[in-house]
Design a protein around this motif. Structure first.
Motif, short mmCIF file in Angstrom:
data_model
loop_
_atom_site.label_atom_id
_atom_site.label_comp_id
_atom_site.label_asym_id
_atom_site.label_seq_id
_atom_site.Cartn_x
_atom_site.Cartn_y
_atom_site.Cartn_z
N THR A 1 34.38 41.94 32.11
CA THR A 1 35.46 41.07 31.65
C THR A 1 36.22 40.59 32.88
O THR A 1 36.88 41.38 33.56
CB THR A 1 36.41 41.83 30.70
N PHE A 2 36.10 39.31 33.19
CA PHE A 2 36.65 38.77 34.43
C PHE A 2 37.81 37.81 34.17
O PHE A 2 37.89 37.17 33.12
CB PHE A 2 35.57 38.03 35.22
N MET B 1 41.61 37.23 55.38
CA MET B 1 42.05 37.18 53.98
C MET B 1 41.13 36.29 53.16
O MET B 1 40.73 36.65 52.05
CB MET B 1 43.49 36.66 53.92
N ARG B 2 40.78 35.13 53.70
CA ARG B 2 39.89 34.21 52.99
C ARG B 2 38.54 34.87 52.73
O ARG B 2 37.99 34.78 51.63
CB ARG B 2 39.72 32.92 53.79
N GLU B 3 37.98 35.52 53.74
CA GLU B 3 36.68 36.17 53.61
C GLU B 3 36.73 37.32 52.60
O GLU B 3 35.80 37.51 51.81
CB GLU B 3 36.24 36.71 54.98
N THR B 4 37.84 38.07 52.60
CA THR B 4 37.98 39.19 51.67
C THR B 4 38.08 38.69 50.23
O THR B 4 37.48 39.26 49.31
CB THR B 4 39.21 40.03 52.02
N TYR B 5 38.83 37.62 50.02
CA TYR B 5 38.90 37.02 48.68
C TYR B 5 37.52 36.53 48.24
O TYR B 5 37.12 36.70 47.08
CB TYR B 5 39.88 35.85 48.66
N LEU B 6 36.78 35.95 49.18
CA LEU B 6 35.45 35.44 48.86
C LEU B 6 34.52 36.57 48.46
O LEU B 6 33.77 36.46 47.48
CB LEU B 6 34.88 34.69 50.08
N SER C 1 35.37 39.37 47.18
CA SER C 1 35.81 39.95 45.90
C SER C 1 35.38 39.11 44.71
O SER C 1 35.40 39.57 43.57
CB SER C 1 37.34 40.10 45.88
N GLY C 2 35.02 37.85 44.96
CA GLY C 2 34.65 36.95 43.88
C GLY C 2 35.82 36.17 43.33
O GLY C 2 35.66 35.36 42.40
N PHE C 3 37.02 36.39 43.88
CA PHE C 3 38.22 35.71 43.39
C PHE C 3 38.08 34.21 43.60
O PHE C 3 37.85 33.73 44.72
CB PHE C 3 39.43 36.23 44.15
N THR C 4 38.22 33.44 42.52
CA THR C 4 37.96 32.00 42.58
C THR C 4 39.17 31.20 43.05
O THR C 4 39.05 30.00 43.26
CB THR C 4 37.53 31.49 41.19
N ARG C 5 40.31 31.86 43.21
CA ARG C 5 41.52 31.14 43.60
C ARG C 5 41.99 31.55 44.99
O ARG C 5 43.17 31.48 45.31
CB ARG C 5 42.62 31.37 42.57
#
Length: 312
Positions: free
Chosen positions: A47-48, A177-182, A184-188
């Protein structure tokens, strides 16, 4: 007496069958409950929201996973097959396939015990695969959440640094930070980056204004020492804050957009651009930007009037 004896034997046999049927039904119900827990755990783990698992759903998935494992353990099917048991399973499956394809050759040696053993081993193998898939989904979900929280921590630190006007620190953490969000799969993730870049641009342009406009700006510039690369780091930080497309150069549009934030007129922007653009190609490199600031800092004899002709 013999009638009673045989009657008693029949009664015991019926009771034994009834008990076996009850145990089989109870076992079947436990299997169904365990399978439901596995299915629910997988659904919750997947559930994402915005590309990452929902924390509460992941907790629910962990509870269902624990419940499924307990039920399978109670049924004595949770333990993975050993290497020897896997070999036995393979042989029994081959034997059973032979019974179907060539009964005259293999059926005579296919016994009830072999059939029961095959069913037990296949059940354990199937359960092991279900549990492994469930654990993998949970591990991946927890990893994604951990990465998301790590990046969120960087974002908070960056915002705190910007409240103290520390542009350099915020700039250095953006790539990580950008790479870590990427990851994680975070789309925002880019929206989060924008939360830092927009105030960085405002701060950078305000500092550009302090260097290039007004008497007060010149007074401030004359007090800053170009020592131990502090000035170079500052100028470099301002440059990257203005470089919106990360192209490595400042275009006329990027500089215009940035300086407009702090109230520059188009005429004043053109003047600043001409002062910084050493080779006149319409693009300002980082070195040109740094050199321009060095001249502003070191030129103590220059008049303190505004470059663009405006007032302080």
């Amino acid at each position: 007496m013999l009638g009673k004896l045989f009657g008693g034997s029949k009664k015991e046999k019926a009771e034994r069958k009834a008990k076996e049927a009850e145990e089989a039904k109870s076992r079947e119900e436990l299997f169904e409950a365990a399978d439901v827990s596995v299915t629910r755990a997988l659904e919750c783990a997947k559930t994402f929201k915005d590309g990452v698992p929902v924390p509460n759903s992941l907790k629910a998935a962990e509870w269902d996973a624990e419940n499924a494992n307990k039920l399978y353990t109670q049924l004595e099917v949770a333990e993975p097959l050993s290497e020897q048991e896997q070999g036995t399973l393979s042989k029994l499956q081959t034997h059973k396939a032979g019974v179907k394809s060539d009964p005259s050759r293999f059926k005579a040696t296919w016994t009830k015990d072999k059939q029961e053993l095959l069913e037990k081993l296949e059940t354990r193998s199937d359960v092991s695969q279900k549990l492994a898939g469930m654990r993998e989904a949970l591990a991946k979900g927890n990893e994604q959440l951990a990465l998301k929280r790590e990046a969120d921590g960087m974002l908070r630190q960056g915002k705190q640094a910007l409240t103290k006007k520390h542009v350099a620190y915020s700039r250095t953490i953006i790539p990580t930070m950008r790479e870590t969000y990427l990851r994680s799969g975070f789309t925002r993730g880019e929206e989060a980056v924008k939360m830092l870049r927009e105030p960085m641009t405002t701060i950078a342009c305000t500092r550009v204004q302090a260097f290039w406009r007004g008497v007060q700006g010149r007074d401030r510039a004359s007090k800053v020492k170009w020592q131990k690369d502090k000035g170079r780091l500052e100028a470099s930080s301002l440059f990257h804050a203005l470089d919106q497309d990360h192209g490595g150069t400042l275009s006329r549009e990027e500089l215009s957009d940035g300086l407009a934030v702090v109230g520059y007129s188009q005429e004043e922007i053109e003047q600043v651009l001409s002062n910084l653009d050493a080779d006149g190609d319409g693009e300002i490199t980082e070195q040109e930007f740094i050199d321009g600031f060095r001249e502003a800092l070191s030129d103590k004899k220059q008049a303190s009037g505004p470059v663009g002709g405006g007032g302080g």
